[in-house]
Design an enzyme around this catalytic site. Structure first.
Site, PDB file in Angstrom:
ATOM      1  CB  CYS A  24      -0.914   0.109   1.266  1.00 36.35           C
ATOM      2  SG  CYS A  24      -2.092   1.214   1.150  1.00 36.35           S
ATOM      3  CG  ASP A 294      -9.530  -8.895   5.050  1.00 35.19           C
ATOM      4  OD1 ASP A 294      -8.723  -9.167   4.431  1.00 35.19           O
ATOM      5  OD2 ASP A 294     -10.085  -7.901   5.299  1.00 35.19           O
ATOM      6  CB  CYS A 344     -25.161  -8.687  17.391  1.00 38.28           C
ATOM      7  SG  CYS A 344     -25.149  -9.516  19.062  1.00 38.28           S
ATOM      8  CB  CYS A 367     -21.006  -7.522  24.387  1.00 39.67           C
ATOM      9  SG  CYS A 367     -22.268  -8.280  25.182  1.00 39.67           S
TER      10      CYS A 367
END
Length: 402
Positions: A24, A294, A344, A367
Protein backbone atom coordinates in the site's frame (compact mmCIF):
# COMPACT_ATOMS: atom_id res chain seq x y z
CA UNK A 1 -33.13 -28.58 20.90
CA UNK A 2 -30.81 -29.67 18.09
CA UNK A 3 -28.75 -27.01 16.38
CA UNK A 4 -29.88 -25.98 12.88
CA UNK A 5 -28.16 -27.77 10.02
CA UNK A 6 -25.11 -26.00 8.61
CA UNK A 7 -25.81 -25.39 4.93
CA UNK A 8 -22.69 -24.11 3.14
CA UNK A 9 -24.55 -23.63 -0.15
CA UNK A 10 -27.13 -21.32 1.46
CA UNK A 11 -25.00 -18.33 0.48
CA UNK A 12 -22.79 -17.81 -2.59
CA UNK A 13 -19.17 -18.80 -2.13
CA UNK A 14 -17.16 -15.58 -1.92
CA UNK A 15 -13.41 -14.92 -2.11
CA UNK A 16 -11.97 -11.44 -1.66
CA UNK A 17 -8.78 -11.17 -3.69
CA UNK A 18 -5.56 -9.26 -2.97
CA UNK A 19 -3.62 -8.80 -6.23
CA UNK A 20 -0.84 -6.90 -4.41
CA UNK A 21 -1.12 -8.61 -1.03
CA UNK A 22 -0.63 -6.02 1.71
CA UNK A 23 1.34 -3.55 -0.44
CA UNK A 24 0.00 0.00 0.00
CA UNK A 25 1.09 3.58 -0.65
CA UNK A 26 -0.45 4.76 2.64
CA UNK A 27 0.44 3.93 6.23
CA UNK A 28 -2.83 4.29 8.10
CA UNK A 29 -2.08 3.98 11.79
CA UNK A 30 -4.90 1.52 12.43
CA UNK A 31 -4.25 -0.75 9.42
CA UNK A 32 -4.31 -4.43 10.39
CA UNK A 33 -3.05 -5.71 7.04
CA UNK A 34 0.37 -4.15 6.38
CA UNK A 35 1.96 -6.53 8.86
CA UNK A 36 0.75 -9.58 6.87
CA UNK A 37 3.70 -9.08 4.53
CA UNK A 38 5.83 -10.88 7.14
CA UNK A 39 4.34 -14.18 5.95
CA UNK A 40 5.87 -13.60 2.50
CA UNK A 41 9.18 -11.94 3.32
CA UNK A 42 11.14 -14.98 2.08
CA UNK A 43 9.71 -14.70 -1.42
CA UNK A 44 11.83 -13.08 -4.16
CA UNK A 45 11.28 -9.31 -4.20
CA UNK A 46 9.42 -9.33 -7.52
CA UNK A 47 7.00 -12.01 -6.23
CA UNK A 48 6.50 -10.68 -2.73
CA UNK A 49 3.40 -8.67 -3.56
CA UNK A 50 2.41 -9.06 -7.21
CA UNK A 51 -0.03 -11.73 -8.33
CA UNK A 52 1.42 -13.65 -11.26
CA UNK A 53 -0.48 -14.14 -14.51
CA UNK A 54 -0.56 -17.87 -13.80
CA UNK A 55 -2.17 -17.33 -10.39
CA UNK A 56 -4.64 -14.81 -11.78
CA UNK A 57 -5.71 -17.20 -14.55
CA UNK A 58 -6.07 -20.10 -12.12
CA UNK A 59 -8.06 -18.02 -9.65
CA UNK A 60 -10.54 -16.61 -12.17
CA UNK A 61 -11.16 -20.02 -13.74
CA UNK A 62 -11.62 -21.79 -10.39
CA UNK A 63 -13.67 -19.01 -8.82
CA UNK A 64 -16.20 -18.92 -11.66
CA UNK A 65 -16.42 -22.72 -11.76
CA UNK A 66 -17.03 -22.81 -7.99
CA UNK A 67 -20.18 -20.69 -8.17
CA UNK A 68 -23.61 -22.27 -7.92
CA UNK A 69 -25.47 -19.15 -9.07
CA UNK A 70 -25.50 -17.36 -12.43
CA UNK A 71 -24.08 -14.07 -11.10
CA UNK A 72 -20.45 -13.95 -9.95
CA UNK A 73 -18.99 -11.12 -7.87
CA UNK A 74 -15.24 -10.43 -7.89
CA UNK A 75 -13.84 -8.12 -5.19
CA UNK A 76 -10.34 -6.68 -5.61
CA UNK A 77 -8.79 -5.54 -2.35
CA UNK A 78 -5.46 -4.77 -0.72
CA UNK A 79 -3.25 -3.31 0.42
CA UNK A 80 -3.97 -0.87 -2.36
CA UNK A 81 -5.13 -2.72 -5.51
CA UNK A 82 -4.43 0.28 -7.78
CA UNK A 83 -0.73 -0.38 -7.27
CA UNK A 84 -1.17 -2.91 -10.07
CA UNK A 85 -1.25 -1.24 -13.52
CA UNK A 86 -4.46 -0.80 -15.46
CA UNK A 87 -3.21 -3.46 -17.89
CA UNK A 88 -3.59 -6.03 -15.08
CA UNK A 89 -7.31 -5.32 -14.77
CA UNK A 90 -7.80 -5.25 -18.51
CA UNK A 91 -6.40 -8.77 -18.49
CA UNK A 92 -8.81 -9.61 -15.64
CA UNK A 93 -11.71 -8.78 -17.96
CA UNK A 94 -10.24 -10.91 -20.75
CA UNK A 95 -9.95 -13.92 -18.43
CA UNK A 96 -13.42 -13.41 -16.98
CA UNK A 97 -14.87 -13.34 -20.48
CA UNK A 98 -12.93 -16.48 -21.40
CA UNK A 99 -14.24 -18.49 -18.44
CA UNK A 100 -17.69 -16.94 -17.87
CA UNK A 101 -19.63 -19.54 -19.90
CA UNK A 102 -22.80 -17.49 -19.80
CA UNK A 103 -22.52 -16.25 -16.23
CA UNK A 104 -22.97 -12.58 -15.36
CA UNK A 105 -19.71 -11.13 -13.99
CA UNK A 106 -19.60 -8.15 -11.63
CA UNK A 107 -16.50 -6.44 -10.25
CA UNK A 108 -15.95 -4.20 -7.29
CA UNK A 109 -12.70 -2.73 -6.02
CA UNK A 110 -11.83 -1.12 -2.71
CA UNK A 111 -9.27 1.67 -2.86
CA UNK A 112 -7.95 4.56 -0.80
CA UNK A 113 -8.64 6.71 -3.88
CA UNK A 114 -5.31 8.53 -3.96
CA UNK A 115 -4.11 6.90 -7.20
CA UNK A 116 -7.25 7.42 -9.27
CA UNK A 117 -6.85 9.12 -12.65
CA UNK A 118 -9.14 9.90 -15.57
CA UNK A 119 -7.92 6.75 -17.28
CA UNK A 120 -8.77 4.55 -14.31
CA UNK A 121 -12.22 6.13 -13.98
CA UNK A 122 -12.97 5.73 -17.68
CA UNK A 123 -12.14 2.04 -17.37
CA UNK A 124 -14.38 1.61 -14.32
CA UNK A 125 -17.29 3.40 -15.98
CA UNK A 126 -16.99 1.55 -19.28
CA UNK A 127 -17.00 -1.79 -17.47
CA UNK A 128 -19.50 -0.96 -14.69
CA UNK A 129 -17.17 -1.52 -11.74
CA UNK A 130 -18.36 -0.52 -8.28
CA UNK A 131 -15.68 1.35 -6.32
CA UNK A 132 -15.43 1.44 -2.55
CA UNK A 133 -13.55 4.48 -1.24
CA UNK A 134 -11.93 4.38 2.19
CA UNK A 135 -12.56 7.79 3.73
CA UNK A 136 -13.19 8.54 7.40
CA UNK A 137 -15.00 11.87 7.14
CA UNK A 138 -13.99 15.54 6.90
CA UNK A 139 -10.32 16.48 6.54
CA UNK A 140 -9.35 16.72 10.21
CA UNK A 141 -11.04 13.42 11.08
CA UNK A 142 -9.69 11.55 8.05
CA UNK A 143 -6.11 12.81 8.25
CA UNK A 144 -5.79 11.97 11.94
CA UNK A 145 -4.89 8.38 11.06
CA UNK A 146 -4.90 8.01 7.25
CA UNK A 147 -1.53 9.30 6.07
CA UNK A 148 1.10 8.47 3.46
CA UNK A 149 4.31 6.58 4.21
CA UNK A 150 6.14 9.86 4.84
CA UNK A 151 3.44 11.13 7.16
CA UNK A 152 1.78 13.44 4.63
CA UNK A 153 -2.01 13.82 4.89
CA UNK A 154 -4.09 11.96 2.30
CA UNK A 155 -7.53 13.66 2.40
CA UNK A 156 -7.00 16.04 -0.53
CA UNK A 157 -5.84 13.20 -2.78
CA UNK A 158 -8.79 11.04 -1.75
CA UNK A 159 -11.22 13.87 -2.47
CA UNK A 160 -9.57 14.41 -5.86
CA UNK A 161 -10.20 10.74 -6.57
CA UNK A 162 -13.86 11.03 -5.54
CA UNK A 163 -14.32 14.03 -7.83
CA UNK A 164 -12.86 12.03 -10.72
CA UNK A 165 -15.26 9.16 -10.05
CA UNK A 166 -18.16 11.61 -10.04
CA UNK A 167 -16.91 13.32 -13.18
CA UNK A 168 -16.96 10.01 -15.06
CA UNK A 169 -20.20 8.73 -13.52
CA UNK A 170 -18.60 5.81 -11.67
CA UNK A 171 -20.76 4.26 -8.96
CA UNK A 172 -19.01 4.44 -5.59
CA UNK A 173 -19.66 3.97 -1.91
CA UNK A 174 -17.95 5.14 1.27
CA UNK A 175 -16.17 2.76 3.60
CA UNK A 176 -15.60 4.59 6.85
CA UNK A 177 -13.51 3.32 9.73
CA UNK A 178 -14.87 4.32 13.13
CA UNK A 179 -12.02 5.05 15.52
CA UNK A 180 -11.57 6.73 18.89
CA UNK A 181 -11.38 10.19 17.24
CA UNK A 182 -14.07 10.41 14.58
CA UNK A 183 -16.47 8.44 16.79
CA UNK A 184 -16.89 11.67 18.75
CA UNK A 185 -18.29 13.46 15.68
CA UNK A 186 -20.97 11.17 14.20
CA UNK A 187 -23.09 13.80 12.50
CA UNK A 188 -20.06 15.57 11.04
CA UNK A 189 -19.07 12.26 9.44
CA UNK A 190 -22.58 11.45 8.21
CA UNK A 191 -23.26 14.92 6.82
CA UNK A 192 -19.90 14.88 5.07
CA UNK A 193 -20.82 11.71 3.18
CA UNK A 194 -24.23 13.05 2.22
CA UNK A 195 -22.87 16.44 1.12
CA UNK A 196 -20.47 14.65 -1.21
CA UNK A 197 -23.23 12.68 -2.89
CA UNK A 198 -22.59 9.33 -1.23
CA UNK A 199 -25.70 7.12 -1.09
CA UNK A 200 -24.12 3.92 0.26
CA UNK A 201 -22.15 3.94 3.53
CA UNK A 202 -20.39 1.17 5.39
CA UNK A 203 -19.00 1.71 8.88
CA UNK A 204 -16.34 -0.56 10.39
CA UNK A 205 -15.39 -0.11 14.06
CA UNK A 206 -11.70 -0.40 14.84
CA UNK A 207 -11.05 -3.06 17.49
CA UNK A 208 -7.34 -3.84 17.58
CA UNK A 209 -5.14 -5.21 20.36
CA UNK A 210 -1.49 -4.55 21.04
CA UNK A 211 0.80 -7.10 19.40
CA UNK A 212 -1.87 -8.10 16.84
CA UNK A 213 -2.68 -11.43 18.51
CA UNK A 214 -4.61 -14.02 16.51
CA UNK A 215 -8.36 -13.85 17.18
CA UNK A 216 -8.20 -17.22 18.95
CA UNK A 217 -5.84 -15.77 21.59
CA UNK A 218 -7.92 -14.87 24.62
CA UNK A 219 -6.75 -13.14 27.77
CA UNK A 220 -5.68 -9.63 28.51
CA UNK A 221 -4.23 -7.65 25.64
CA UNK A 222 -4.00 -3.89 25.82
CA UNK A 223 -6.22 -2.18 23.28
CA UNK A 224 -4.43 0.01 20.76
CA UNK A 225 -5.28 3.68 21.34
CA UNK A 226 -7.15 4.25 18.08
CA UNK A 227 -9.71 1.52 18.87
CA UNK A 228 -13.23 2.65 19.67
CA UNK A 229 -13.81 2.85 23.40
CA UNK A 230 -16.70 1.00 25.08
CA UNK A 231 -19.90 2.91 24.40
CA UNK A 232 -18.43 5.08 21.64
CA UNK A 233 -19.54 2.94 18.74
CA UNK A 234 -23.11 2.61 20.04
CA UNK A 235 -23.43 6.36 20.51
CA UNK A 236 -21.90 7.04 17.10
CA UNK A 237 -24.34 4.70 15.33
CA UNK A 238 -27.34 5.83 17.38
CA UNK A 239 -26.77 9.51 16.65
CA UNK A 240 -26.50 8.84 12.92
CA UNK A 241 -29.55 6.55 13.06
CA UNK A 242 -31.65 9.32 14.64
CA UNK A 243 -30.82 11.58 11.71
CA UNK A 244 -31.29 8.84 9.12
CA UNK A 245 -34.62 7.52 10.42
CA UNK A 246 -36.23 10.97 10.23
CA UNK A 247 -34.86 12.09 6.88
CA UNK A 248 -33.04 9.52 4.75
CA UNK A 249 -34.72 6.09 4.77
CA UNK A 250 -34.85 4.83 1.20
CA UNK A 251 -32.47 7.54 0.01
CA UNK A 252 -29.24 6.93 1.91
CA UNK A 253 -28.26 3.34 2.62
CA UNK A 254 -26.23 2.58 5.74
CA UNK A 255 -25.14 -1.06 5.81
CA UNK A 256 -25.59 -1.44 9.58
CA UNK A 257 -29.15 -0.11 9.51
CA UNK A 258 -30.16 -2.21 6.50
CA UNK A 259 -28.63 -5.33 8.07
CA UNK A 260 -30.36 -4.67 11.37
CA UNK A 261 -33.74 -4.42 9.64
CA UNK A 262 -32.95 -7.66 7.80
CA UNK A 263 -32.38 -9.40 11.13
CA UNK A 264 -35.61 -7.91 12.49
CA UNK A 265 -37.63 -9.55 9.71
CA UNK A 266 -35.69 -12.83 9.83
CA UNK A 267 -33.61 -12.36 6.70
CA UNK A 268 -29.87 -12.77 6.17
CA UNK A 269 -28.04 -9.48 6.80
CA UNK A 270 -25.70 -7.82 4.33
CA UNK A 271 -22.80 -8.00 6.78
CA UNK A 272 -21.29 -11.33 7.85
CA UNK A 273 -20.62 -10.26 11.45
CA UNK A 274 -24.37 -10.39 12.17
CA UNK A 275 -24.94 -13.86 10.67
CA UNK A 276 -25.42 -16.91 12.87
CA UNK A 277 -22.55 -18.75 11.21
CA UNK A 278 -19.76 -17.61 8.89
CA UNK A 279 -17.22 -19.27 6.63
CA UNK A 280 -18.73 -18.56 3.20
CA UNK A 281 -16.38 -15.58 2.64
CA UNK A 282 -12.62 -16.06 2.49
CA UNK A 283 -9.61 -14.10 1.30
CA UNK A 284 -6.89 -14.99 -1.20
CA UNK A 285 -3.38 -13.59 -1.09
CA UNK A 286 -1.38 -12.62 -4.17
CA UNK A 287 0.29 -16.05 -4.43
CA UNK A 288 -2.91 -18.10 -4.24
CA UNK A 289 -2.94 -18.81 -0.50
CA UNK A 290 -6.52 -19.02 0.76
CA UNK A 291 -7.43 -18.06 4.35
CA UNK A 292 -10.67 -18.55 6.24
CA UNK A 293 -11.40 -14.81 6.48
CA UNK A 294 -9.81 -11.42 5.83
CA UNK A 295 -9.45 -10.92 9.59
CA UNK A 296 -7.96 -14.38 10.12
CA UNK A 297 -4.84 -14.23 7.95
CA UNK A 298 -2.72 -16.25 10.37
CA UNK A 299 -0.95 -19.58 9.64
CA UNK A 300 -3.49 -21.64 11.61
CA UNK A 301 -6.33 -20.36 9.41
CA UNK A 302 -4.69 -21.05 6.07
CA UNK A 303 -6.80 -23.43 4.00
CA UNK A 304 -4.26 -24.13 1.28
CA UNK A 305 -3.20 -22.78 -2.09
CA UNK A 306 -5.13 -22.78 -5.36
CA UNK A 307 -2.14 -24.29 -7.19
CA UNK A 308 -2.38 -27.42 -5.03
CA UNK A 309 -6.10 -27.53 -4.14
CA UNK A 310 -9.32 -26.19 -5.59
CA UNK A 311 -11.23 -23.23 -4.20
CA UNK A 312 -14.32 -25.44 -3.96
CA UNK A 313 -12.45 -28.11 -2.04
CA UNK A 314 -10.95 -25.65 0.42
CA UNK A 315 -14.13 -23.63 0.98
CA UNK A 316 -16.19 -26.75 1.69
CA UNK A 317 -13.45 -28.51 3.65
CA UNK A 318 -13.94 -29.75 7.19
CA UNK A 319 -11.51 -27.06 8.37
CA UNK A 320 -13.62 -24.25 6.89
CA UNK A 321 -16.84 -25.89 8.02
CA UNK A 322 -15.54 -25.95 11.61
CA UNK A 323 -14.48 -22.33 11.27
CA UNK A 324 -17.95 -21.30 10.11
CA UNK A 325 -19.79 -23.30 12.79
CA UNK A 326 -17.53 -22.07 15.60
CA UNK A 327 -19.18 -18.65 15.46
CA UNK A 328 -22.44 -20.22 16.63
CA UNK A 329 -21.19 -23.17 18.63
CA UNK A 330 -18.73 -21.19 20.78
CA UNK A 331 -21.28 -18.53 21.67
CA UNK A 332 -21.13 -18.05 25.45
CA UNK A 333 -24.20 -18.59 27.62
CA UNK A 334 -24.51 -14.85 28.23
CA UNK A 335 -25.06 -14.38 24.48
CA UNK A 336 -27.33 -17.40 24.10
CA UNK A 337 -29.87 -15.93 26.55
CA UNK A 338 -29.50 -12.31 25.41
CA UNK A 339 -32.64 -10.69 23.96
CA UNK A 340 -30.55 -9.28 21.08
CA UNK A 341 -28.92 -12.53 20.01
CA UNK A 342 -31.16 -12.72 16.94
CA UNK A 343 -29.71 -9.39 15.76
CA UNK A 344 -25.98 -9.65 16.38
CA UNK A 345 -25.26 -13.38 16.95
CA UNK A 346 -22.30 -12.44 19.10
CA UNK A 347 -20.65 -10.18 16.54
CA UNK A 348 -17.52 -10.88 14.53
CA UNK A 349 -15.42 -13.75 15.99
CA UNK A 350 -12.28 -11.59 15.75
CA UNK A 351 -13.69 -9.33 18.49
CA UNK A 352 -14.82 -12.07 20.87
CA UNK A 353 -11.85 -12.03 23.22
CA UNK A 354 -13.47 -10.61 26.37
CA UNK A 355 -14.74 -12.39 29.47
CA UNK A 356 -18.44 -12.82 30.23
CA UNK A 357 -20.12 -11.80 33.48
CA UNK A 358 -19.93 -15.49 34.45
CA UNK A 359 -16.16 -15.51 33.93
CA UNK A 360 -16.18 -17.48 30.69
CA UNK A 361 -14.47 -16.67 27.37
CA UNK A 362 -15.87 -15.52 24.05
CA UNK A 363 -17.70 -12.25 24.74
CA UNK A 364 -17.42 -9.53 22.10
CA UNK A 365 -15.52 -6.36 22.93
CA UNK A 366 -18.52 -4.56 21.40
CA UNK A 367 -21.18 -6.46 23.36
CA UNK A 368 -22.47 -3.49 25.37
CA UNK A 369 -22.40 -1.34 22.24
CA UNK A 370 -24.60 -3.86 20.43
CA UNK A 371 -27.06 -3.96 23.32
CA UNK A 372 -27.22 -0.17 23.57
CA UNK A 373 -27.68 0.30 19.82
CA UNK A 374 -30.35 -2.38 19.36
CA UNK A 375 -32.29 -1.11 22.37
CA UNK A 376 -32.18 2.40 20.88
CA UNK A 377 -33.41 1.41 17.39
CA UNK A 378 -35.92 -1.28 18.44
CA UNK A 379 -39.11 0.86 18.26
CA UNK A 380 -38.24 2.06 14.76
CA UNK A 381 -37.26 -1.42 13.59
CA UNK A 382 -40.55 -2.79 14.94
CA UNK A 383 -42.44 -0.15 12.96
CA UNK A 384 -40.54 -0.78 9.73
CA UNK A 385 -41.03 -4.54 10.16
CA UNK A 386 -44.79 -4.06 10.36
CA UNK A 387 -44.76 -1.83 7.30
CA UNK A 388 -42.90 -4.48 5.31
CA UNK A 389 -45.19 -7.27 6.51
CA UNK A 390 -48.20 -5.22 5.38
CA UNK A 391 -46.74 -4.46 1.98
CA UNK A 392 -45.98 -0.83 2.74
CA UNK A 393 -42.62 0.95 2.32
CA UNK A 394 -40.47 1.06 5.48
CA UNK A 395 -39.69 4.69 4.58
CA UNK A 396 -43.03 5.50 6.22
CA UNK A 397 -41.07 5.39 9.45
CA UNK A 398 -39.81 8.92 8.72
CA UNK A 399 -43.27 10.44 9.25
CA UNK A 400 -43.85 8.27 12.32
CA UNK A 401 -40.45 9.15 13.79
CA UNK A 402 -41.08 12.87 13.43
Amino acid sequence: MASPTYAPFARPLYVMTKPVGSLCNLRCKYCYYIEKSKYYENEPARDRYNMSERTLDEFIRQYIEAQTQPQVLFTWHGGEPLMRPLSFYRHVLELQKRYARGRIIDNCLQTNGTLLTDEWCEFFRENNWLIGISIDGPQDLHDAYRRAQGGQPSWFKVMRGIRLLQKHGVEWNAMGVVNDFNAEYPLDVYHFYKENGCKYIQFTPIVEREGSPAPSERGEHKMLPFSVRPGQYAQFCSDIFDEWVKNDVGQTYVQLFDSTLARWVGEEPGVCSMCETCGHASVMEHNGDLYSCDHFVYPQYKLGNIHQQTITGMMYSEQQKRFGLAKRDSLPHQCQVCEWRFACNGGCPKDRFCTTAEGGPGLSYLCKDFQQFFHHVAPYMDFMKQELLNGRPPANVMTWAK
